[in-house]
Design a protein around this motif. Structure first.
Motif, PDB file in Angstrom:
ATOM      1  N   GLY A 186       0.817  -1.210   0.000  1.00 45.66           N
ATOM      2  CA  GLY A 186       0.000   0.000   0.000  1.00 45.66           C
ATOM      3  C   GLY A 186       0.849   1.258   0.000  1.00 45.66           C
ATOM      4  O   GLY A 186       0.525   2.245  -0.678  1.00 45.66           O
ATOM      5  N   LEU A 187       1.958   1.246   0.756  1.00 42.67           N
ATOM      6  CA  LEU A 187       2.852   2.397   0.805  1.00 42.67           C
ATOM      7  C   LEU A 187       3.469   2.659  -0.565  1.00 42.67           C
ATOM      8  O   LEU A 187       3.529   3.810  -1.029  1.00 42.67           O
ATOM      9  CB  LEU A 187       3.953   2.154   1.840  1.00 42.67           C
ATOM     10  CG  LEU A 187       5.052   3.224   1.933  1.00 42.67           C
ATOM     11  CD1 LEU A 187       4.457   4.551   2.394  1.00 42.67           C
ATOM     12  CD2 LEU A 187       6.163   2.767   2.878  1.00 42.67           C
ATOM     13  N   ILE A 188       3.910   1.592  -1.229  1.00 40.59           N
ATOM     14  CA  ILE A 188       4.518   1.741  -2.552  1.00 40.59           C
ATOM     15  C   ILE A 188       3.499   2.281  -3.554  1.00 40.59           C
ATOM     16  O   ILE A 188       3.796   3.195  -4.342  1.00 40.59           O
ATOM     17  CB  ILE A 188       5.095   0.399  -3.029  1.00 40.59           C
ATOM     18  CG1 ILE A 188       6.285  -0.009  -2.142  1.00 40.59           C
ATOM     19  CG2 ILE A 188       5.516   0.478  -4.486  1.00 40.59           C
ATOM     20  CD1 ILE A 188       6.834  -1.387  -2.447  1.00 40.59           C
ATOM     21  N   VAL A 189       2.280   1.724  -3.530  1.00 41.74           N
ATOM     22  CA  VAL A 189       1.236   2.184  -4.453  1.00 41.74           C
ATOM     23  C   VAL A 189       0.890   3.648  -4.203  1.00 41.74           C
ATOM     24  O   VAL A 189       0.756   4.452  -5.133  1.00 41.74           O
ATOM     25  CB  VAL A 189      -0.024   1.305  -4.329  1.00 41.74           C
ATOM     26  CG1 VAL A 189      -1.184   1.907  -5.114  1.00 41.74           C
ATOM     27  CG2 VAL A 189       0.267  -0.108  -4.814  1.00 41.74           C
ATOM     28  N   PHE A 190       0.769   4.022  -2.910  1.00 42.43           N
ATOM     29  CA  PHE A 190       0.440   5.417  -2.582  1.00 42.43           C
ATOM     30  C   PHE A 190       1.529   6.366  -3.076  1.00 42.43           C
ATOM     31  O   PHE A 190       1.244   7.403  -3.700  1.00 42.43           O
ATOM     32  CB  PHE A 190       0.274   5.584  -1.076  1.00 42.43           C
ATOM     33  CG  PHE A 190       0.321   7.030  -0.636  1.00 42.43           C
ATOM     34  CD1 PHE A 190      -0.769   7.865  -0.827  1.00 42.43           C
ATOM     35  CD2 PHE A 190       1.487   7.558  -0.066  1.00 42.43           C
ATOM     36  CE1 PHE A 190      -0.710   9.201  -0.452  1.00 42.43           C
ATOM     37  CE2 PHE A 190       1.551   8.889   0.311  1.00 42.43           C
ATOM     38  CZ  PHE A 190       0.446   9.712   0.127  1.00 42.43           C
ATOM     39  N   GLU A 191       2.800   6.043  -2.800  1.00 45.10           N
ATOM     40  CA  GLU A 191       3.882   6.939  -3.197  1.00 45.10           C
ATOM     41  C   GLU A 191       3.960   7.078  -4.710  1.00 45.10           C
ATOM     42  O   GLU A 191       4.201   8.174  -5.238  1.00 45.10           O
ATOM     43  CB  GLU A 191       5.214   6.433  -2.631  1.00 45.10           C
ATOM     44  CG  GLU A 191       5.317   6.544  -1.112  1.00 45.10           C
ATOM     45  CD  GLU A 191       6.740   6.778  -0.649  1.00 45.10           C
ATOM     46  OE1 GLU A 191       7.611   7.047  -1.499  1.00 45.10           O
ATOM     47  OE2 GLU A 191       6.979   6.725   0.577  1.00 45.10           O
ATOM     48  N   LEU A 192       3.743   5.971  -5.422  1.00 45.57           N
ATOM     49  CA  LEU A 192       3.797   6.014  -6.875  1.00 45.57           C
ATOM     50  C   LEU A 192       2.642   6.837  -7.436  1.00 45.57           C
ATOM     51  O   LEU A 192       2.842   7.704  -8.300  1.00 45.57           O
ATOM     52  CB  LEU A 192       3.761   4.591  -7.437  1.00 45.57           C
ATOM     53  CG  LEU A 192       4.167   4.389  -8.898  1.00 45.57           C
ATOM     54  CD1 LEU A 192       5.588   4.857  -9.118  1.00 45.57           C
ATOM     55  CD2 LEU A 192       4.025   2.927  -9.293  1.00 45.57           C
ATOM     56  N   ALA A 193       1.408   6.588  -6.949  1.00 40.89           N
ATOM     57  CA  ALA A 193       0.234   7.317  -7.445  1.00 40.89           C
ATOM     58  C   ALA A 193       0.321   8.802  -7.107  1.00 40.89           C
ATOM     59  O   ALA A 193       0.030   9.666  -7.947  1.00 40.89           O
ATOM     60  CB  ALA A 193      -1.031   6.712  -6.861  1.00 40.89           C
ATOM     61  N   ALA A 194       0.722   9.112  -5.877  1.00 39.65           N
ATOM     62  CA  ALA A 194       0.847  10.517  -5.480  1.00 39.65           C
ATOM     63  C   ALA A 194       1.934  11.218  -6.280  1.00 39.65           C
ATOM     64  O   ALA A 194       1.778  12.378  -6.681  1.00 39.65           O
ATOM     65  CB  ALA A 194       1.149  10.608  -3.984  1.00 39.65           C
ATOM     66  N   GLY A 195       3.037  10.524  -6.540  1.00 40.65           N
ATOM     67  CA  GLY A 195       4.097  11.104  -7.355  1.00 40.65           C
ATOM     68  C   GLY A 195       3.617  11.405  -8.764  1.00 40.65           C
ATOM     69  O   GLY A 195       3.932  12.463  -9.334  1.00 40.65           O
ATOM     70  N   PHE A 196       2.833  10.487  -9.337  1.00 37.84           N
ATOM     71  CA  PHE A 196       2.245  10.711 -10.657  1.00 37.84           C
ATOM     72  C   PHE A 196       1.392  11.975 -10.646  1.00 37.84           C
ATOM     73  O   PHE A 196       1.515  12.842 -11.529  1.00 37.84           O
ATOM     74  CB  PHE A 196       1.369   9.518 -11.033  1.00 37.84           C
ATOM     75  CG  PHE A 196       2.032   8.537 -11.946  1.00 37.84           C
ATOM     76  CD1 PHE A 196       1.750   8.509 -13.298  1.00 37.84           C
ATOM     77  CD2 PHE A 196       2.939   7.626 -11.456  1.00 37.84           C
ATOM     78  CE1 PHE A 196       2.346   7.598 -14.139  1.00 37.84           C
ATOM     79  CE2 PHE A 196       3.549   6.704 -12.277  1.00 37.84           C
ATOM     80  CZ  PHE A 196       3.249   6.691 -13.634  1.00 37.84           C
ATOM     81  N   ALA A 197       0.502  12.072  -9.670  1.00 36.91           N
ATOM     82  CA  ALA A 197      -0.433  13.200  -9.612  1.00 36.91           C
ATOM     83  C   ALA A 197       0.313  14.526  -9.452  1.00 36.91           C
ATOM     84  O   ALA A 197      -0.004  15.520 -10.118  1.00 36.91           O
ATOM     85  CB  ALA A 197      -1.415  12.993  -8.462  1.00 36.91           C
ATOM     86  N   ILE A 198       1.293  14.550  -8.563  1.00 32.03           N
ATOM     87  CA  ILE A 198       2.059  15.783  -8.338  1.00 32.03           C
ATOM     88  C   ILE A 198       2.848  16.161  -9.593  1.00 32.03           C
ATOM     89  O   ILE A 198       2.910  17.341  -9.975  1.00 32.03           O
ATOM     90  CB  ILE A 198       2.998  15.611  -7.130  1.00 32.03           C
ATOM     91  CG1 ILE A 198       2.167  15.484  -5.849  1.00 32.03           C
ATOM     92  CG2 ILE A 198       3.973  16.780  -7.015  1.00 32.03           C
ATOM     93  CD1 ILE A 198       2.975  15.059  -4.636  1.00 32.03           C
ATOM     94  N   GLY A 199       3.440  15.177 -10.246  1.00 36.44           N
ATOM     95  CA  GLY A 199       4.189  15.455 -11.468  1.00 36.44           C
ATOM     96  C   GLY A 199       3.308  16.025 -12.567  1.00 36.44           C
ATOM     97  O   GLY A 199       3.694  16.988 -13.245  1.00 36.44           O
TER      98      GLY A 199
END
Length: 496
Positions: A186-199
């Protein structure tokens, strides 16, 4: 640091940079990957060579991450969305599911065949798994591959660092299983998805702002674009999201937006990317100590690299390719072209900085594996591409440079006609540019002239086109369509 020390560092640094740039030409001539030349320079300068001492793992970790940020920014800015878009799913699956499969296979082999305890086995597998953006992007510049292949490799190498960094940091800190396996996922998925959105958000805001603001000097545009991409990394990291995903996605958005001085910007960031690669590999060469290498490190590096290259990587590519119906020859090439470079060595500094037991041995094993298998994989890539039928025979796209004309709502486009373009032989009148756009000047062999409607274009020509801002995109699309399909290209081909 006093003035004398600064002078000495500037002397050494500039000399190394000049040698490294010259080494690019030499490496292309002899077929040796340039990153290995940079590593060799670092080894020559280091404690086992000229005696420069560098053993600060924490500084190496920080500088390594900084270098990767710059390399990912350059990769995103130079990547064409039209190539990545159809292959994004495949590349993302390779970066996630493919990484999971590789880690599972390599860690199992490292534990049962090499006798490593599970923590070091998983760390070794995780560190070796991600492909290196710098190595992959440099290969794609020299081998003309099909868009399906380049898009896949670019997407994978740009995105697979993010989840791996989270895993390696968590294991090195001893907190990987604090919330169980599902908590880690869950942590990996959250960081990846949030990074996508911020980028995406920062890239879009930056691109929108740059299109509406005319800066006082053209040289400011590359600086601002690059700063926006790096800003995405900093913002994501501050919000505990994946900075690597954010910087790559933000750069991808910026690089595929109609910005002023786009070609100049890409040239600037390419230079920054080379500088980051050179500094990163030389620094990692300084950190390595050949005197510490034993046959144990060499043997384990060879074995771990073999498990990854000949077992784990092909399995992960095959498992992901089945969802996208990719043929076997393409799978073979994608599997072999997953080059390792600075990324595994940089990731190996994370447990080293955290003082994980056995981390120095881990670093040496990774160093050996990267050097040997990068050399092994990179050399036959052009020949393998031809054997697998993944080379592209398409004409190169026209190069478009744009600059805003202040006080009027218009842009000045500079078009270069590259070799293989079907613009060659086309009359100016046959371009059929939209109303509001016209060819004002042609530069040929250093001579400038105002063309008439029956003037035929030639390879190497540079065209200056003045266009109303409202039809600029139509004009660029038309030029690219003619460049790919010739004078009979219809408007339906503009997105090809």
């Amino acid at each position: 640091m006093n003035a004398d020390e600064l002078d000495r560092y500037l002397l050494i640094g500039s000399a190394v940079l000049v040698l490294a740039v010259l080494a690019v030409r030499v490496s292309l001539t002899v077929g040796l990957p340039s990153l290995l030349v940079y590593l060799f320079l670092g080894l020559v300068l280091g404690s086992s060579g000229l005696g420069i001492e560098f053993a600060d793992a924490n500084l190496a970790h920080a500088l390594g991450f900084g270098g990767l940020v710059l390399i990912l920014a350059e990769g995103g800015l130079s990547t064409k969305w039209e190539h990545v878009r159809p292959n994004l799913g495949y590349g993302l699956l390779l970066a996630t599911l493919g990484s999971v499969i590789s880690i599972g296979v390599v860690s199992t082999g490292a534990h049962f065949l090499l006798g490593l305890d599970w923590e070091l086995a998983v760390l070794l597998a995780a560190v070796l798994t991600p492909t290196d953006a710098a190595a992959v992007f440099s290969v794609l510049r020299t081998v003309p591959l099909r868009h399906s292949v380049t898009g896949t490799l670019e997407a994978e190498s740009g995105l697979n660092d993010a989840p791996i960094v989270v895993l390696v940091v968590a294991i090195s800190a001893g907190s990987a299983m604090d919330h169980g396996l599902w908590g880690l996922i869950g942590l990996i998925v959250f960081e990846l998805a949030a990074g996508f959105a911020i980028g995406i958000a920062i890239g879009w805001i930056g691109a929108t702002g740059l299109r509406r603001v005319a800066l006082p000097a053209s040289g400011l545009y590359p600086l601002v674009v690059f700063a926006i991409a790096v800003l995405a990394y900093g913002a994501a990291s501050a919000l505990h999201a994946s900075g690597f995903a954010a910087v790559y996605v933000a750069a991808l958005v910026l690089g595929n937006t109609e910005l002023p001085h786009r070609v100049a910007t890409r040239s600037f960031v390419e230079g920054i990317g080379w500088l980051a690669q050179i500094g990163l590999f030389v620094m990692l060469g300084l950190l390595a100590s050949p005197d510490e290498l034993h046959w144990w490190h060499v043997g384990h590096g060879l074995a771990a690299g073999a498990i990854l290259t000949f077992v784990a990587r092909p399995l992960s590519v095959a498992a992901c390719a089945v969802w996208f119906k990719r043929d076997v020859p393409e799978q073979v090439f994608v599997g072999w072209a997953g080059l390792r470079g600075a990324v595994p060595i940089v990731l190996a500094t994370i447990p080293l900085a955290a003082d994980v037991p056995g981390s120095r041995d881990l670093f040496n094993v990774v160093f050996v594996a990267v050097v040997i298998y990068t050399l092994l994989q990179a050399a036959p890539l052009p020949r393998l591409a031809a054997m697998c039928g993944v080379l592209s025979d398409e004409a190169r796209d026209v190069e478009v440079e744009a600059a805003p004309l202040e006080r009027v709502s218009a842009d000045l486009l500079q078009i270069h006609v590259p070799g293989g373009s079907k613009l060659a032989g086309v009359e100016v009148g046959e371009l059929r540019l939209p109303v509001g756009a016209s060819v004002s000047l042609v530069v040929r062999d250093g001579t400038t002239f105002v063309p008439h409607r029956t003037q035929r274009l030639a390879i190497g020509d540079d065209l200056l086109i003045v266009t109303d801002r409202s039809v600029r995109e139509q004009a660029e699309a038309r030029l690219r369509a003619v460049g790919r399909h010739g004078r009979l290209a219809g408007w339906a081909n503009k997105d090809d």
